[in-house]
Write a protein that holds these residues in place. Structure first.
Motif, PDB file in Angstrom:
ATOM      1  N   VAL A   1       0.810  -1.232   0.000  1.00  0.00           N
ATOM      2  CA  VAL A   1       0.000   0.000   0.000  1.00  0.00           C
ATOM      3  C   VAL A   1       0.836   1.272   0.000  1.00  0.00           C
ATOM      4  CG1 VAL A   1      -2.051  -1.047   1.028  1.00  0.00           C
ATOM      5  CG2 VAL A   1      -0.245  -0.186   2.527  1.00  0.00           C
ATOM      6  N   ALA A   2       2.161   1.155   0.059  1.00  0.00           N
ATOM      7  CA  ALA A   2       3.018   2.335   0.173  1.00  0.00           C
ATOM      8  C   ALA A   2       2.910   3.268  -1.022  1.00  0.00           C
ATOM      9  CB  ALA A   2       4.472   1.899   0.371  1.00  0.00           C
ATOM     10  N   ASP A   3       2.750   2.711  -2.213  1.00  0.00           N
ATOM     11  CA  ASP A   3       2.714   3.549  -3.411  1.00  0.00           C
ATOM     12  C   ASP A   3       1.548   4.518  -3.394  1.00  0.00           C
ATOM     13  OD1 ASP A   3       3.950   4.231  -5.883  1.00  0.00           O
ATOM     14  OD2 ASP A   3       2.337   3.233  -6.950  1.00  0.00           O
ATOM     15  N   PHE A   4       0.484   4.169  -2.705  1.00  0.00           N
ATOM     16  CA  PHE A   4      -0.699   5.032  -2.678  1.00  0.00           C
ATOM     17  C   PHE A   4      -0.497   6.276  -1.816  1.00  0.00           C
ATOM     18  CE2 PHE A   4      -2.353   0.862  -3.870  1.00  0.00           C
ATOM     19  CZ  PHE A   4      -3.131   1.188  -4.979  1.00  0.00           C
TER      20      PHE A   4
ATOM     21  N   MET B   1       5.788  -0.676   7.816  1.00  0.00           N
ATOM     22  CA  MET B   1       4.786  -1.026   8.827  1.00  0.00           C
ATOM     23  C   MET B   1       3.846  -2.090   8.258  1.00  0.00           C
ATOM     24  SD  MET B   1       3.878   2.794  10.315  1.00  0.00           S
ATOM     25  CE  MET B   1       3.829   3.604   8.706  1.00  0.00           C
ATOM     26  N   ILE B   2       4.272  -3.338   8.316  1.00  0.00           N
ATOM     27  CA  ILE B   2       3.427  -4.405   7.780  1.00  0.00           C
ATOM     28  C   ILE B   2       2.546  -4.905   8.923  1.00  0.00           C
ATOM     29  CG2 ILE B   2       3.351  -6.420   6.303  1.00  0.00           C
ATOM     30  CD1 ILE B   2       6.179  -5.960   5.464  1.00  0.00           C
ATOM     31  N   TYR B   3       1.649  -4.010   9.322  1.00  0.00           N
ATOM     32  CA  TYR B   3       0.746  -4.271  10.443  1.00  0.00           C
ATOM     33  C   TYR B   3      -0.495  -4.997   9.928  1.00  0.00           C
ATOM     34  CZ  TYR B   3       3.433  -0.484  12.752  1.00  0.00           C
ATOM     35  OH  TYR B   3       4.415   0.316  13.278  1.00  0.00           O
ATOM     36  N   LEU B   4      -0.608  -6.254  10.247  1.00  0.00           N
ATOM     37  CA  LEU B   4      -1.670  -7.087   9.691  1.00  0.00           C
ATOM     38  C   LEU B   4      -2.908  -7.181  10.570  1.00  0.00           C
ATOM     39  CD1 LEU B   4       0.554 -10.009   8.329  1.00  0.00           C
ATOM     40  CD2 LEU B   4      -0.138  -7.892   7.177  1.00  0.00           C
ATOM     41  N   ARG B   5      -2.807  -6.671  11.801  1.00  0.00           N
ATOM     42  CA  ARG B   5      -3.955  -6.732  12.715  1.00  0.00           C
ATOM     43  C   ARG B   5      -4.334  -5.348  13.252  1.00  0.00           C
ATOM     44  NH1 ARG B   5      -4.349 -12.070  16.530  1.00  0.00           N
ATOM     45  NH2 ARG B   5      -4.301 -13.630  14.880  1.00  0.00           N
TER      46      ARG B   5
ATOM     47  N   ALA C   1      -2.032   3.212   8.577  1.00  0.00           N
ATOM     48  CA  ALA C   1      -0.870   2.359   8.278  1.00  0.00           C
ATOM     49  C   ALA C   1      -1.166   0.883   8.463  1.00  0.00           C
ATOM     50  CB  ALA C   1       0.375   2.737   9.079  1.00  0.00           C
ATOM     51  N   GLY C   2      -2.213   0.530   9.192  1.00  0.00           N
ATOM     52  CA  GLY C   2      -2.586  -0.873   9.296  1.00  0.00           C
ATOM     53  C   GLY C   2      -3.018  -1.386   7.932  1.00  0.00           C
ATOM     54  N   VAL C   3      -2.484  -2.524   7.514  1.00  0.00           N
ATOM     55  CA  VAL C   3      -2.782  -3.036   6.174  1.00  0.00           C
ATOM     56  C   VAL C   3      -4.281  -3.229   5.943  1.00  0.00           C
ATOM     57  CG1 VAL C   3      -2.410  -4.954   4.572  1.00  0.00           C
ATOM     58  CG2 VAL C   3      -0.475  -4.032   5.882  1.00  0.00           C
ATOM     59  N   PRO C   4      -5.023  -3.882   6.864  1.00  0.00           N
ATOM     60  CA  PRO C   4      -6.463  -4.040   6.609  1.00  0.00           C
ATOM     61  C   PRO C   4      -7.203  -2.713   6.561  1.00  0.00           C
ATOM     62  CG  PRO C   4      -5.896  -4.783   8.827  1.00  0.00           C
ATOM     63  CD  PRO C   4      -4.611  -4.579   8.096  1.00  0.00           C
ATOM     64  N   TYR C   5      -6.798  -1.778   7.369  1.00  0.00           N
ATOM     65  CA  TYR C   5      -7.435  -0.453   7.412  1.00  0.00           C
ATOM     66  C   TYR C   5      -7.240   0.276   6.090  1.00  0.00           C
ATOM     67  CZ  TYR C   5      -8.528   4.162   9.509  1.00  0.00           C
ATOM     68  OH  TYR C   5      -9.073   5.394   9.827  1.00  0.00           O
ATOM     69  N   GLU C   6      -6.015   0.252   5.570  1.00  0.00           N
ATOM     70  CA  GLU C   6      -5.722   0.959   4.329  1.00  0.00           C
ATOM     71  C   GLU C   6      -6.361   0.254   3.131  1.00  0.00           C
ATOM     72  OE1 GLU C   6      -4.542   3.866   4.322  1.00  0.00           O
ATOM     73  OE2 GLU C   6      -3.815   3.959   6.388  1.00  0.00           O
TER      74      GLU C   6
END
Length: 368
Positions: free
Chosen positions: A238-241, A259-263, A268-273
């Motif tokens: 998701v960084a490119d966005f 920040m590869i935050y999966l939960r 910055a949380g992956v599911p949130y973004e």
């Protein structure tokens, strides 16, 4: 595997811990695991900072001041505002974390970079810190609103878009759709996306250039002062966005912390973004990465990709527990660490607040 810790002491308007509390908790953490670096901030409370530095100095652990750049630290009278594609001020997120607003200023502004340098001087003072950890070196994400994806449209930024051949009038008409569809990726190249829409692709190239140019300038400045520089980034998927080219950023910094935050259901949380980008873009991202970017196996492959491209990356994993935001437990953290180690990851940042990591998780990490 080497461990780095991240300690949140609050914000510029809210100190979340007292000096004695943070020292006692950190002592217990350091007695359990070997730690190479500690990132702390960004409360300006002198007592808290001095306590942390004194403790870490005795243990020979590198100390990094946590420094936001394009969010949190600016003042209206001394900054260049971010203007969205409609000419309005950018939208902030202010309901998740006390004292944090996730409001952004223009990333192309030299004056905004100078503000970050000034604030670092205030936070560090004469403290013997080895480094600076640059955060918020990006644009706001789709979580701030769909228009955030179009970046800043102040006269300075618009001039760069026009020079790159972006049809600015067409982009403005696209933005009126108020959805993320124009930002559908077509391909993945060296960790960044190519977009199906030609004008969007040009726009995103400029956004990457602006963020990378600002990061390079700040890294060079702090390195000239003898400081090491770490850079907080979004996860590769998701960084490119938000305008972050991780390979390019890694070429300027001493290390990056994706920040590869999966939960994590917060910025910055992956599911949130991914939720903010929408289901269609999520599916396409997973196709391009050949797997679910919200899962540990793909996270490990992303870390391997960065290493293969010569990037010194210390992956940030969400090890803390915050009600309603992050539910990291011992099984998740242990599984994540094991998979990263199998993929050749040598450093991990236990993020993003060691003060909120449970005893259960500390015990699991210590027993590895």
């Amino acid at each position: 595997m080497k461990y780095l810790l991240q300690v949140s002491t609050g914000s510029f308007s809210h100190t979340s811990v007292e000096a004695q509390t943070v020292a006692e908790k950190l002592e217990r953490c350091l007695d359990r695991i070997a730690v190479e670096k500690v990132i702390f901030g960004w409360s300006p409370d002198r007592a808290v900072n001095e306590s942390l530095v004194g403790l870490l100095e005795k243990r020979g652990i590198e100390k990094y001041i946590w420094l936001p750049v394009f969010s949190e630290i600016h003042r209206p009278e001394t900054s260049d505002a971010l203007v969205d594609v409609t000419g309005q001020s950018g939208k902030a997120i202010s309901h998740l974390c006390q004292g944090e607003s996730f409001d952004f200023v223009c990333p192309s502004s030299g004056r905004n970079r100078e503000r970050a340098v000034h604030v670092f001087g205030q936070l560090a003072g004469n403290l013997p810190v080895e480094g600076v950890f640059i955060d918020r070196i990006r644009y706001a994400s789709a979580a701030n609103g769909v228009r955030s994806l179009y970046g800043c449209w102040c006269p300075r930024c618009r001039k760069q878009y026009e020079a790159a051949g972006v049809d600015v009038q067409r982009i403005r008409s696209l933005s009126a759709q108020a959805d993320t569809a124009p930002f559908m990726p077509e391909a993945l190249e060296n960790g960044v996306y190519r977009y199906r829409d030609a004008d969007v692709d040009k726009l995103m190239r400029v956004r990457r250039f602006i963020v990378s140019q600002s990061a390079a300038a700040l890294c060079a400045h702090f390195q000239s002062l003898g400081k090491k520089v770490g850079v907080d980034t979004f996860a590769p998927g998701v960084a490119d966005f938000v305008g972050q080219d991780l390979i390019e950023l890694g070429s300027h910094a001493d290390f990056i912390k994706p920040m590869i935050y999966l939960r994590t259901q917060a910025p910055a949380g992956v599911p949130y973004e991914l939720d903010a980008l929408g289901e269609g873009i999520r599916r396409r991202i997973c196709e391009l990465w050949h797997g679910d970017v919200g899962q540990i196996d793909v996270a490990a492959r992303q870390a391997r990709m960065l290493a293969d491209n010569g990037v010194h990356a210390a992956v940030g994993i969400d090890a803390n527990r915050i009600s309603g935001i992050c539910d990291a437990d011992a099984a998740y953290v242990t599984r994540y660490l094991d998979r990263l180690e199998e993929a050749g990851c040598e450093e991990v940042v236990l993020s993003w607040d060691a003060m909120r990591i449970s005893d259960e998780v500390w015990a699991a990490v210590a027993s590895r």
